[in-house]
Design a protein around this motif. Sequence first.
Motif, PDB file in Angstrom:
ATOM      1  N   ILE A   1       0.827  -1.197   0.000  1.00 13.81           N
ATOM      2  CA  ILE A   1       0.000   0.000   0.000  1.00 13.81           C
ATOM      3  C   ILE A   1       0.865   1.252   0.000  1.00 13.81           C
ATOM      4  CG2 ILE A   1      -1.742   1.304   1.304  1.00 13.81           C
ATOM      5  CD1 ILE A   1      -2.792  -1.362   2.331  1.00 13.81           C
ATOM      6  N   GLU A   2       2.016   1.209   0.669  1.00 13.85           N
ATOM      7  CA  GLU A   2       2.902   2.355   0.714  1.00 13.85           C
ATOM      8  C   GLU A   2       3.638   2.563  -0.609  1.00 13.85           C
ATOM      9  OE1 GLU A   2       4.234   4.566   3.874  1.00 13.85           O
ATOM     10  OE2 GLU A   2       2.133   4.442   3.283  1.00 13.85           O
ATOM     11  N   THR A   3       4.005   1.478  -1.278  1.00 14.76           N
ATOM     12  CA  THR A   3       4.866   1.596  -2.447  1.00 14.76           C
ATOM     13  C   THR A   3       4.127   1.566  -3.771  1.00 14.76           C
ATOM     14  OG1 THR A   3       5.222  -0.812  -2.467  1.00 14.76           O
ATOM     15  CG2 THR A   3       6.779   0.535  -1.194  1.00 14.76           C
ATOM     16  N   THR A   4       2.935   1.002  -3.809  1.00 12.60           N
ATOM     17  CA  THR A   4       2.205   0.854  -5.061  1.00 12.60           C
ATOM     18  C   THR A   4       0.764   1.339  -4.905  1.00 12.60           C
ATOM     19  OG1 THR A   4       3.513  -1.119  -5.568  1.00 12.60           O
ATOM     20  CG2 THR A   4       1.527  -0.757  -6.887  1.00 12.60           C
ATOM     21  N   PRO A   5       0.308   2.213  -5.782  1.00 11.81           N
ATOM     22  CA  PRO A   5      -1.091   2.665  -5.689  1.00 11.81           C
ATOM     23  C   PRO A   5      -2.045   1.470  -5.722  1.00 11.81           C
ATOM     24  CG  PRO A   5       0.137   4.015  -7.242  1.00 11.81           C
ATOM     25  CD  PRO A   5       1.034   2.873  -6.876  1.00 11.81           C
ATOM     26  N   PRO A   6      -3.104   1.487  -4.915  1.00 11.72           N
ATOM     27  CA  PRO A   6      -4.033   0.349  -4.829  1.00 11.72           C
ATOM     28  C   PRO A   6      -5.005   0.304  -6.014  1.00 11.72           C
ATOM     29  CG  PRO A   6      -4.771   2.104  -3.393  1.00 11.72           C
ATOM     30  CD  PRO A   6      -3.448   2.561  -3.961  1.00 11.72           C
ATOM     31  N   VAL A   7      -4.458   0.106  -7.196  1.00 10.65           N
ATOM     32  CA  VAL A   7      -5.267   0.126  -8.419  1.00 10.65           C
ATOM     33  C   VAL A   7      -6.289  -1.003  -8.423  1.00 10.65           C
ATOM     34  CG1 VAL A   7      -5.227  -0.015 -10.938  1.00 10.65           C
ATOM     35  CG2 VAL A   7      -3.429   1.236  -9.719  1.00 10.65           C
ATOM     36  N   ASP A   8      -5.836  -2.218  -8.122  1.00 17.18           N
ATOM     37  CA  ASP A   8      -6.751  -3.359  -8.122  1.00 17.18           C
ATOM     38  C   ASP A   8      -7.839  -3.191  -7.068  1.00 17.18           C
ATOM     39  OD1 ASP A   8      -5.330  -4.519 -10.163  1.00 17.18           O
ATOM     40  OD2 ASP A   8      -4.106  -5.760  -8.835  1.00 17.18           O
ATOM     41  N   PHE A   9      -7.447  -2.655  -5.911  1.00 17.07           N
ATOM     42  CA  PHE A   9      -8.421  -2.415  -4.848  1.00 17.07           C
ATOM     43  C   PHE A   9      -9.470  -1.408  -5.318  1.00 17.07           C
ATOM     44  CE2 PHE A   9      -9.888  -0.183  -1.012  1.00 17.07           C
ATOM     45  CZ  PHE A   9     -10.256  -1.252  -0.217  1.00 17.07           C
ATOM     46  N   GLN A  10      -9.021  -0.362  -5.978  1.00 17.93           N
ATOM     47  CA  GLN A  10      -9.948   0.650  -6.478  1.00 17.93           C
ATOM     48  C   GLN A  10     -10.934   0.053  -7.477  1.00 17.93           C
ATOM     49  OE1 GLN A  10      -8.221   3.700  -8.890  1.00 17.93           O
ATOM     50  NE2 GLN A  10     -10.010   5.019  -8.804  1.00 17.93           N
ATOM     51  N   GLN A  11     -10.439  -0.798  -8.360  1.00 21.86           N
ATOM     52  CA  GLN A  11     -11.325  -1.419  -9.345  1.00 21.86           C
ATOM     53  C   GLN A  11     -12.391  -2.283  -8.681  1.00 21.86           C
ATOM     54  OE1 GLN A  11     -11.479  -0.800 -12.530  1.00 21.86           O
ATOM     55  NE2 GLN A  11      -9.774   0.631 -12.454  1.00 21.86           N
ATOM     56  N   ARG A  12     -12.020  -2.933  -7.591  1.00 23.76           N
ATOM     57  CA  ARG A  12     -12.954  -3.822  -6.906  1.00 23.76           C
ATOM     58  C   ARG A  12     -14.079  -3.065  -6.217  1.00 23.76           C
ATOM     59  NH1 ARG A  12     -10.868  -8.894  -5.383  1.00 23.76           N
ATOM     60  NH2 ARG A  12     -12.812  -9.098  -4.196  1.00 23.76           N
ATOM     61  N   ILE A  13     -13.814  -1.835  -5.789  1.00 18.57           N
ATOM     62  CA  ILE A  13     -14.811  -1.103  -5.009  1.00 18.57           C
ATOM     63  C   ILE A  13     -15.401   0.077  -5.767  1.00 18.57           C
ATOM     64  CG2 ILE A  13     -13.631  -1.764  -2.879  1.00 18.57           C
ATOM     65  CD1 ILE A  13     -12.682   1.171  -2.668  1.00 18.57           C
ATOM     66  N   ARG A  14     -15.039   0.239  -7.024  1.00 22.98           N
ATOM     67  CA  ARG A  14     -15.428   1.424  -7.784  1.00 22.98           C
ATOM     68  C   ARG A  14     -16.942   1.619  -7.851  1.00 22.98           C
ATOM     69  NH1 ARG A  14     -12.883   4.401 -11.796  1.00 22.98           N
ATOM     70  NH2 ARG A  14     -11.150   2.928 -11.884  1.00 22.98           N
TER      71      ARG A  14
END
Length: 231
Positions: A1-14
């Motif tokens: 979470i600190e080093t990589t934007p949570p892109v996959d997480f965002q897609q899951r909750i969009r």
Amino acid sequence: IETTPPVDFQQRIRAQFPLLIQRNRAVLSAMPPDLAKAFESVMPPSGGSTTWEFNTEDGQHTLQLVRDTLTLISRNYRRWEDFSGLFRGPFAALNELYSPQFYTRVGLRYRDIIQRSNLGLVERPWTGLLEPHVLAEIAQPGFEARTEEAFRNVLLKLPDQGAKVRLQHGFAEVEGSTEQVYLIDCDFFVERTEIANVDGALQYFHGNAARFFRWCISDSLHQAMEPGPVA
């Protein structure tokens, strides 16, 4: 979470939380005061960590992800079924994408503000709306009219699951108004929880929160709030 934007997480909750704002912890001071205080009250300090803030389209619910915390804040809470439904998807996504081994803290916090003008009870004293065991000294004859400040902080052990509740309650004011209101703030939590036990802990907290609030208020206030069964 600190080093990589949570892109996959965002897609899951969009679908539930379509609006994303990236913040640094230090910019909380620039947020609206009520929102900044809400975040600070439920989140442990995280230094200068990046904060990923996901909002519902109407802005009434905010999901915040930092390196060690997932927090859902509702500014327009209606009922538990709606709130827990909003949390379920992001919680599942967090477990599947980041695979935490356990949780160091699971909590559920209700900050209930009783504003007499909203209930048509402006002329009613607090002694007729709150139980004597909550008001303590204020419940004594003549004390309420002379009391300018009153606030209590109590930490209690709950009978099951090693859980606790921090109860804070007393006189308060709402922003933009000089009306005296009463705050009942119940923070339920348990430490070191396995993933499989999180849902059970939250259900346990919710059930106790309802009973705790009802224990604080009188029958007349309860009726003035027009309670009804959940559809």
